[in-house]
Design an enzyme around this catalytic site. Structure first.
Site: not given
Ligand SMILES: NC(=O)c1ccc[n+]([C@@H]2O[C@H](COP(=O)([O-])OP(=O)(O)OC[C@H]3O[C@@H](n4cnc5c(N)ncnc54)[C@H](O)[C@@H]3O)[C@@H](O)[C@H]2O)c1
Length: 275
Positions: A23, A96, A161, A165
């Site tokens: 995202i 994010n 989690y 959130k």
């Molecule tokens: N994918 C889903 O289904 C979903 C649903 C609801 C919410 N989210 C939220 O969306 C956001 C993005 O997640 P995503 O699904 O794209 O995951 P993802 O794993 O594809 O991307 C997350 C990115 O964050 C980076 N990251 C992790 N820990 C970090 C830190 N301590 N400091 C800086 N960067 C860090 C990772 O290296 C990665 O590049 C998150 O907050 C997640 O909780 C995701």
């Protein structure tokens, strides 16, 4: 053009955390597509560089930045350096970065609780703490905090989690109230499943790991690019909540309109799949 009639997401000077994947990467791409400059911050330098290099090749001013959102001194430094790196004041922050953690209460180790709370909740607290005063003093801009439908849905075996959130939602609601009338918009994103790397990179109990990875594609109703686009549009309207997918909106309304039914249904559904 008067500041009021401008869209914050157009020509933004933006900081996106967790921009190296999923995202966050979609946010960085869409902000660039709308003419903005972006600091692509990620704990993984290789990922931050890959995204920034891709955008730079397309003519965007994109800067890779390695940083752990859970470390206050690193976020403070990012906030201090950002205007210089972007060559102008920051106008958009997307908090994010996040990680996935699953497991029943009592089963998840306290070390894992701290790890997840530190990234998902403290990371967003740091982003708001260090950047909100900057945007406020400019009197223009937007902050997007990435929460999740988990923040209100209370799905079993996702306690940590869910807690992080829910905290991000509460923080965003408060910030939205505090920044009303200042020219700074605040939006909290609450998606359901979006296909990204979160299940591969997260910490999940062995017995749920395959299901979680499969769910990322099987139950996903929207891709990350559409989520980012809809969220930026919502932020431009200063809309506090954005629930981009219909399954999230259904859960949101059932919980509000029939909370007892929701709690009972959730528990009984869990009994059917619990070991
Ligand atoms: N994918 C889903 O289904 C979903 C649903 C609801 C919410 N989210 C939220 O969306 C956001 C993005 O997640 P995503 O699904 O794209 O995951 P993802 O794993 O594809 O991307 C997350 C990115 O964050 C980076 N990251 C992790 N820990 C970090 C830190 N301590 N400091 C800086 N960067 C860090 C990772 O290296 C990665 O590049 C998150 O907050 C997640 O909780 C995701």
């Amino acid at each position: 053009m008067a500041l009021k009639s401008m869209k914050v997401s157009n020509n933004a000077a933006a900081v996106v955390t967790g921009a190296g994947s999923g995202i966050g990467k979609s946010f960085a791409y869409e902000i660039a597509r709308r003419g903005g400059a972006v600091i692509c911050a990620d704990i993984r330098q290789d990922r931050a560089e890959a995204v920034a290099d891709y955008l730079s090749a397309l003519g965007t001013h994109a800067v890779p930045y390695a940083c752990d959102v859970g470390k206050s001194e690193q976020m403070e430094e990012l906030a201090r350096k950002a205007p210089e790196l972007l060559k102008r004041p920051v106008t958009l922050v997307v908090n994010n970065a996040g990680v996935g953690l699953g497991g029943a209460i009592g089963e998840v180790t306290l070390a894992d609780w701290h790890w997840c709370m530190n990234v998902n909740l403290w990371g967003v607290i740091h982003g708001c703490h260090f950047f909100a005063p900057q945007l406020r003093s400019v009197g223009y801009g937007g902050i997007i905090n990435v929460a999740s439908a988990a923040g209100f849905a209370a799905a079993p075996e996702m306690s940590t989690y869910n807690v992080t959130k829910a905290g991000v939602m509460s923080l965003s609601e408060t910030l939205h109230a505090e920044l009303t009338g200042t020219g700074v918009n605040v939006t909290v994103l609450c998606p359901t499943v979006v296909p990204t790397n979160i299940a591969n990179d997260g910490r999940l109990p062995e017995r749920r790991s395959d299901f979680a990875k499969e769910a990322m594609t099987r139950f996903a109703l929207m891709d990350s690019d559409t989520v980012a686009r809809k969220t930026l549009d919502a932020m431009d309207r200063n809309q506090l909540y954005i629930l981009p997918q219909v399954d999230g909106r259904i859960a949101w309304y059932i919980k509000r309109l029939a909370p007892r039914l929701y709690a009972k249904g959730l528990g009984e559904a869990y009994r059917l799949i619990a070991d």
